[in-house]
Structures are given as C-alpha cells and as structure tokens.
Enzyme design. Structure first.
Site, PDB file in Angstrom:
ATOM      1  N   GLU A 111      22.695  10.678  55.684  1.00 53.65           N
ATOM      2  CA  GLU A 111      23.882  11.102  54.924  1.00 53.65           C
ATOM      3  C   GLU A 111      24.826  11.904  55.812  1.00 53.65           C
ATOM      4  O   GLU A 111      24.537  12.188  56.971  1.00 53.65           O
ATOM      5  CB  GLU A 111      23.473  11.973  53.724  1.00 53.65           C
ATOM      6  CG  GLU A 111      23.276  11.225  52.418  1.00 53.65           C
ATOM      7  CD  GLU A 111      24.608  10.844  51.762  1.00 53.65           C
ATOM      8  OE1 GLU A 111      25.667  11.024  52.394  1.00 53.65           O
ATOM      9  OE2 GLU A 111      24.580  10.341  50.624  1.00 53.65           O
ATOM     10  N   ASN A 159      29.364  13.126  44.788  1.00 52.01           N
ATOM     11  CA  ASN A 159      29.465  12.602  46.149  1.00 52.01           C
ATOM     12  C   ASN A 159      30.908  12.604  46.616  1.00 52.01           C
ATOM     13  O   ASN A 159      31.831  12.515  45.827  1.00 52.01           O
ATOM     14  CB  ASN A 159      28.869  11.205  46.239  1.00 52.01           C
ATOM     15  CG  ASN A 159      27.449  11.219  46.758  1.00 52.01           C
ATOM     16  OD1 ASN A 159      27.173  11.758  47.825  1.00 52.01           O
ATOM     17  ND2 ASN A 159      26.522  10.641  45.993  1.00 52.01           N
ATOM     18  N   ASP A 167      28.997   6.125  46.869  1.00 52.28           N
ATOM     19  CA  ASP A 167      28.293   7.241  47.506  1.00 52.28           C
ATOM     20  C   ASP A 167      29.299   7.972  48.397  1.00 52.28           C
ATOM     21  O   ASP A 167      30.361   8.377  47.935  1.00 52.28           O
ATOM     22  CB  ASP A 167      27.077   6.711  48.266  1.00 52.28           C
ATOM     23  CG  ASP A 167      26.012   7.779  48.487  1.00 52.28           C
ATOM     24  OD1 ASP A 167      26.358   8.909  48.854  1.00 52.28           O
ATOM     25  OD2 ASP A 167      24.819   7.470  48.308  1.00 52.28           O
TER      26      ASP A 167
END
Length: 292
Positions: free
Chosen positions: A18, A151, A201
């Site tokens: 991430e 997100n 995301d």
C-alpha cells in the site's frame, strides 16, 4: 528502458502492499499489516530496502518538510512521527475507543502541508471509518465520518479538490477544499462502480487533472477525466491492486502496489509491485507541515 506492459519491480510479494509515494527521487511504500516502510529506485527493478519496521499496521506515510528521512505516519490506531532509524513519537490516538476494533488506513499530505488520514474497522463494520485532518499542531479533526474503509484521499495540484474513496461501497466522492482552512464543502458523487468492476482503493491525480484509481478485485487500474468519464483502463495480472503512484523518470512511470490478502490460489504476481510507463506525468509528493 521504457515499460509498455505492467512489469514486476522486485521479487517481493506483499500480503497488503500500500501507500506508494514518490519521495526525493525514490519510491516509498508500505507492507501494511507487517508495519514495514520500504523504498526502491525508479530506474530499474531492484530489491526493496526496509527503512522501518513497526509493531503495528502502517497505513501510509508523508515526508516532513525540511526534515529528510522523517515521516508523519498513519499507524496502529492513530498518527505518529517516525524519525531516523528507530525514533517514534505518537501524535494522537484516534481509534482505540472505536466500538469496533479499528486501525488507520491510507493517508497523504495535501499541497498545503495538511496530513489527511483515514481509518477502518478490522471487520469492515459499515460506518466505523473516519477521515481525519491534521495541520501539524493541535489535535487531528474528524472531517468525514460514517465511512467503511477510507481510501485516498487524493488532491489536485492546487489542493482545492479532494477525492475520497469508500472502498466496500464502490464509491468515490469529490469535495471542494478551502485552501486556507482545509474545510471541506460541496460533496458530490464522482464515481460509482458496479460490483463486477472491483472497488476503488488507492488513488492519485496526474498533471492533467485526471484521477488514477486502483480497483481492488477488478484486475485493473483506471484513469478518469475530471468530469468522471473513463479515459483509460490498464488490465493487470493480479486481482487486488491497492495503490498507484506516478514517479520515476519525469514522474511518468506508474507504480502499482498489490495484495495477496485472502487469495487462494494465488497468481504469481499477486502481491507484487508493478510498474508501467505513461504519457502524462504525475504531481510531486507534498510534504507534511512539521508537527509541533
């Protein structure tokens, strides 16, 4: 070297890669659930180098203005400062009192130095997530509540437009941002995805004002025009893209983190860091105001 197809950028495979950011000429990212902060070059595939390892999930970091190697981090249940090789100072505990066990998730600094960090419940309880704004002094302020998994956010070049995803709902909303105060207004739906498209995301805005979105479960990254229409779709060999970053030569290399979390069986590239060149450069990564 020009990359015309998504190319693995290391041999590493992450349960939950991430938070990709281009900082001071290198790519910075996190191995979220393992609490690891990593970096690599943008010139050629090389092994990732571990900068820090925390005893809590690490959602994302932002560099601190004027302090190379120091970071504001969304980690565990709050926000902290990471300094040097092992320095750690908690700035705020934001989620330990959440009725649903929760953690911090994605985060970024805007062009004015404010640090924006989202949260989520471990069991994805609807409405348990929050987006916080931290200015470098005082307590972080909850600015968007009732989220499930926050997100992004992602900001345009002026810092006057913010995009925020609520991942399980398949939604991205757009907000106007007051450049002086950071106050949000004018919330509007920007993107609504059908279940078979995946869910939004991590995101980033490029120099043309287009929004790049990683589609968890969608095997794709998409680029959307400012009016919300689809401009481009990049198909990937991995099911769960998690974040996107434009960096490398001329800020035109698209880096994509992915995850193998909960996947069985796995494709060989699930959890990989991928890279591909684009025509439109990205925006510089903005540092956070030094915390007091």
């Amino acid at each position: 070297m020009r990359l015309t197809e998504p190319t693995p950028w290391s041999n590493d495979r992450f349960e939950l890669g991430e938070g990709a950011r281009w900082v001071d000429g290198r790519l910075v990212l996190v191995d979220l659930l393992a609490g690891r902060l990593l970096e690599t070059t943008g010139e050629a595939p090389t092994p990732l180098r571990e900068l820090r390892r925390l005893d809590a999930p690490l959602g994302a970091v932002a560099p601190i203005a004027g302090r190379p190697g120091d970071w504001v981090a969304a980690t565990g249940t709050g926000i902290a400062v990471l300094t040097g090789t092992d320095g750690y100072r908690e700035l705020a505990d934001l989620e330990s009192a959440n009725p649903s066990p929760a953690r911090m998730n994605d985060a970024v600094a805007d062009p004015h130095g404010r640090f924006w960090a989202g949260s989520m419940a471990y069991d994805n309880t609807p409405g348990a997530g929050t987006l916080y704004r931290y200015t470098g002094s005082g307590a972080p302020v909850p600015v968007v509540t009732g989220l499930t998994i926050a997100n992004g956010p992602a900001f345009d070049a002026a810092g006057t437009t913010m995009y925020l995803a609520d991942t399980p709902r398949g939604e991205v909303d757009r907000f106007a941002v007051d450049p002086r105060t950071g106050d949000l207004s004018g919330r509007q739906p920007f993107l609504r995805l059908a279940p078979d498209e995946g869910v939004p995301d991590g995101m980033t805005v490029d120099a043309a004002g287009h929004l790049w979105v990683a589609l968890w479960g969608g095997y794709a990254v998409r680029r959307y025009r400012p009016d919300g229409t689809l401009d481009r779709e990049l198909r990937l060999p991995t099911a769960q893209p998690t974040s996107v970053c434009l960096g490398g030569p001329n800020l035109s290399r698209l880096f994509i983190t992915t995850a193998h979390h909960s996947l069985s069986p796995r494709h060989p590239q699930d959890g990989a860091l991928l890279a591909m060149d684009t025509e439109t450069p990205g925006l510089p990564t903005h540092p956070a105001t030094p915390p007091r």
